[in-house]
Design a protein around this motif. Structure first.
Motif, short mmCIF file in Angstrom:
data_model
loop_
_atom_site.label_atom_id
_atom_site.label_comp_id
_atom_site.label_asym_id
_atom_site.label_seq_id
_atom_site.Cartn_x
_atom_site.Cartn_y
_atom_site.Cartn_z
N GLY A 61 -6.21 77.55 -35.63
CA GLY A 61 -7.59 77.10 -35.52
C GLY A 61 -7.79 76.36 -34.21
O GLY A 61 -7.51 76.87 -33.14
N HIS A 62 -8.26 75.10 -34.29
CA HIS A 62 -8.38 74.16 -33.17
C HIS A 62 -9.60 74.47 -32.30
O HIS A 62 -10.50 73.65 -32.19
CB HIS A 62 -7.10 74.15 -32.34
N ASP A 63 -9.62 75.61 -31.63
CA ASP A 63 -10.84 76.01 -30.91
C ASP A 63 -11.81 76.60 -31.92
O ASP A 63 -11.45 77.45 -32.72
CB ASP A 63 -10.51 77.04 -29.83
N HIS A 64 -13.05 76.13 -31.86
CA HIS A 64 -14.05 76.52 -32.86
C HIS A 64 -14.65 77.87 -32.48
O HIS A 64 -15.81 77.99 -32.08
CB HIS A 64 -15.13 75.44 -32.99
N ALA A 65 -13.82 78.89 -32.58
CA ALA A 65 -14.21 80.24 -32.18
C ALA A 65 -13.41 81.22 -33.02
O ALA A 65 -12.52 80.83 -33.77
CB ALA A 65 -13.95 80.45 -30.69
N TYR A 66 -13.74 82.50 -32.86
CA TYR A 66 -12.96 83.54 -33.55
C TYR A 66 -12.45 84.53 -32.52
O TYR A 66 -13.22 85.05 -31.71
CB TYR A 66 -13.81 84.28 -34.59
#
Length: 256
Positions: A242-247
């Protein structure tokens, strides 16, 4: 249980948080349960959980993470998860904004109350669980999410492993320096998994992953301390982070 048998587990100590172990359950079986607190006590709503299968069979799980700091978005995500059939949940960390703030945890469990009542969540610790000036974030996370097996005689750890069907999951502390016991444990467990009967897949779950095109970028410690090589030698099929709020998804250094 489906056979009509009833089990009762009791913790008579007066405390705010209770953890109990229930032995003798059948694999791949759904059980209904209630929790009664106090004397005489009022029963909770009925919940249900399903145990892991002993043999290889298809299964589904939901991955989600970074649920902190936006209750409205958190509620919306949980509602979508509740509508999706899944055997269990995997959280990639950053459940709360500040791991040592009780109000943050109370808000998390208020939103996920019904979801976690009926489905088990396996969680990797995030940097925000470890954040806060009180310095109790790690202990709080372990109180909620360390397994009874890991508790044992040793102190609970910020990492662990579990098996479901033909797959073994490794829940890791991505924020570690990877120069000590976490690294040694991972290598030892992957070596042990190589001889595990019926095991086909190995999935690693950690908050800050090795590769990201987001603002945090990849986790340099994983590369500098040779963790990617350990993953490859240990035949890890998939890294979930996770960590980065992206996919995004892809392959890095031969690992999905």
């Amino acid at each position: 249980g489906p056979d009509g048998a009833t089990k009762k587990v009791q913790d008579a100590a007066a405390r705010r948080f209770h953890a109990v172990r229930i032995d003798g359950l059948a694999p791949a079986t759904s059980y209904r349960y209630r929790v009664v607190a106090g004397d005489p006590g009022t029963p909770s709503d009925e919940g249900r959980f399903t145990t892991a299968p002993a043999e290889a069979r298809p299964f589904k799980f939901v991955v989600y993470g970074d649920s902190r700091s936006d209750p409205a978005a958190h509620v919306a995500v949980v509602r979508r998860i509740e509508a999706v059939p899944a055997d269990f949940l995997v959280h990639s960390g950053d459940m709360v904004a500040m791991g040592d703030e009780e109000d943050d945890w109370r808000g998390f469990f208020e939103i996920e109350n019904k979801l976690l009542r009926d489905r088990c969540v396996f969680a990797a610790v995030g940097n925000h669980e470890l954040a806060g000036e009180k310095g109790v974030g790690a202990a709080t996370f372990l109180r909620y999410f360390a397994s009874a097996d890991e508790g044992g005689k040793d102190r609970p750890k910020l990492y662990g492993t579990f098996r479901w069907s033909n797959t073994r999951f490794f829940l890791l502390n991505a924020m570690d320096t990877w120069t000590g016991e976490d690294r040694a444990w991972l290598k030892e467990e992957l070596d042990r998994a190589a001889a595990e009967a019926g095991l086909v897949h190995r999935f690693a779950v950690l908050h800050h992953g090795p590769h990201s095109s987001g603002p945090h970028g990849g986790n340099r410690r994983l590369h500098e301390q040779g963790i990617m090589q350990i993953f490859k030698e240990g035949k890890v099929d998939l890294i979930i982070a996770g960590h980065d709020h992206a996919y995004e998804r892809g392959t890095g250094e031969g690992v999905k």
